[in-house]
Scaffold this motif. Sequence first.
Motif, PDB file in Angstrom:
ATOM      1  N   TRP A   1       0.832  -1.213   0.000  1.00  0.00           N
ATOM      2  CA  TRP A   1       0.000   0.000   0.000  1.00  0.00           C
ATOM      3  C   TRP A   1       0.856   1.249   0.000  1.00  0.00           C
ATOM      4  CZ3 TRP A   1       0.031   3.687   3.931  1.00  0.00           C
ATOM      5  CH2 TRP A   1      -0.925   4.720   3.790  1.00  0.00           C
TER       6      TRP A   1
ATOM      7  N   GLU B   1      -9.791   4.651   5.815  1.00  0.00           N
ATOM      8  CA  GLU B   1     -10.429   3.573   5.074  1.00  0.00           C
ATOM      9  C   GLU B   1      -9.396   2.761   4.295  1.00  0.00           C
ATOM     10  OE1 GLU B   1     -13.349   5.527   2.716  1.00  0.00           O
ATOM     11  OE2 GLU B   1     -14.781   5.783   4.371  1.00  0.00           O
ATOM     12  N   GLU B   2      -8.429   3.457   3.720  1.00  0.00           N
ATOM     13  CA  GLU B   2      -7.365   2.756   2.991  1.00  0.00           C
ATOM     14  C   GLU B   2      -6.555   1.878   3.934  1.00  0.00           C
ATOM     15  OE1 GLU B   2      -4.847   5.152   0.586  1.00  0.00           O
ATOM     16  OE2 GLU B   2      -6.486   6.123  -0.498  1.00  0.00           O
TER      17      GLU B   2
ATOM     18  N   SER C   1      -8.237  -1.268   4.949  1.00  0.00           N
ATOM     19  CA  SER C   1      -8.366  -2.254   3.871  1.00  0.00           C
ATOM     20  C   SER C   1      -7.122  -3.128   3.742  1.00  0.00           C
ATOM     21  CB  SER C   1      -8.625  -1.549   2.536  1.00  0.00           C
ATOM     22  OG  SER C   1      -7.466  -0.879   2.074  1.00  0.00           O
TER      23      SER C   1
ATOM     24  N   ASN D   1      -4.479  -5.877   4.862  1.00  0.00           N
ATOM     25  CA  ASN D   1      -4.512  -7.085   5.672  1.00  0.00           C
ATOM     26  C   ASN D   1      -3.723  -6.900   6.964  1.00  0.00           C
ATOM     27  OD1 ASN D   1      -4.786  -9.889   6.421  1.00  0.00           O
ATOM     28  ND2 ASN D   1      -2.714 -10.219   5.656  1.00  0.00           N
TER      29      ASN D   1
END
Length: 214
Positions: free
Chosen positions: A93, A114-115, A118, A120
């Motif tokens: 990411w 939110e990112e 997301s 893992n």
Amino acid sequence: MSRSGYLLVYEKLMDFYGPQGWWPADTPFEMMIGSILVQNTSWRNVEKAFLKLRPYLEERTLYAMPVEELALLIRSSGFFNMKAKRIKAFLEWYERYDFHVSKVQQQDGKKLREELLSINGIGRETADVMLLYAFDHPVFVVDAYARRIFYRIGFNMPKAYDAFRGKVEEEVQGNLQFYNEFHALLVEHAKVHCKAKPICEGCPVFTFCDRRLD
């Protein structure tokens, strides 16, 4: 719960312990990796992992490192295979921002959270720690220490993470420095006085604590 209640706790802890200067890391990147390593373990074990990891503690170096090699380096942090995969997922990411913390800081806080969620292995607490200490977004971090201290004092807080966080932020509306210090002070207080078995003698919030220990 009045606005003054949270502020009173903050003021008493600040007067007693003083500024904490958190997070305990030399760089934002070290801070972010540490926030993953500390999941389900003590900071002492994270420090042991950093002794082996630090020579490789550079974004592109870890990004290119095989997950199996990374796992061996962080073995002392516990759950090392799982954490190695989480670090690699985080790096995937972060690479989208060219590993530039300043580019991440420019993002809207809600979108950024939110990112992070997301990714893992990045839960609400870890995401908020990164938002606060690496990406300069003012948020209240809810951890086991905050839950323990607020409960014992007598604050009736929601069980859900986001509701707990939202209640504090709505009442306090603090800035980045306030939330930075508040989280660090709560951690310090939980280690010194409000332990699993509390040491109430000399406690800076004793005079208004309900001492709910059940």
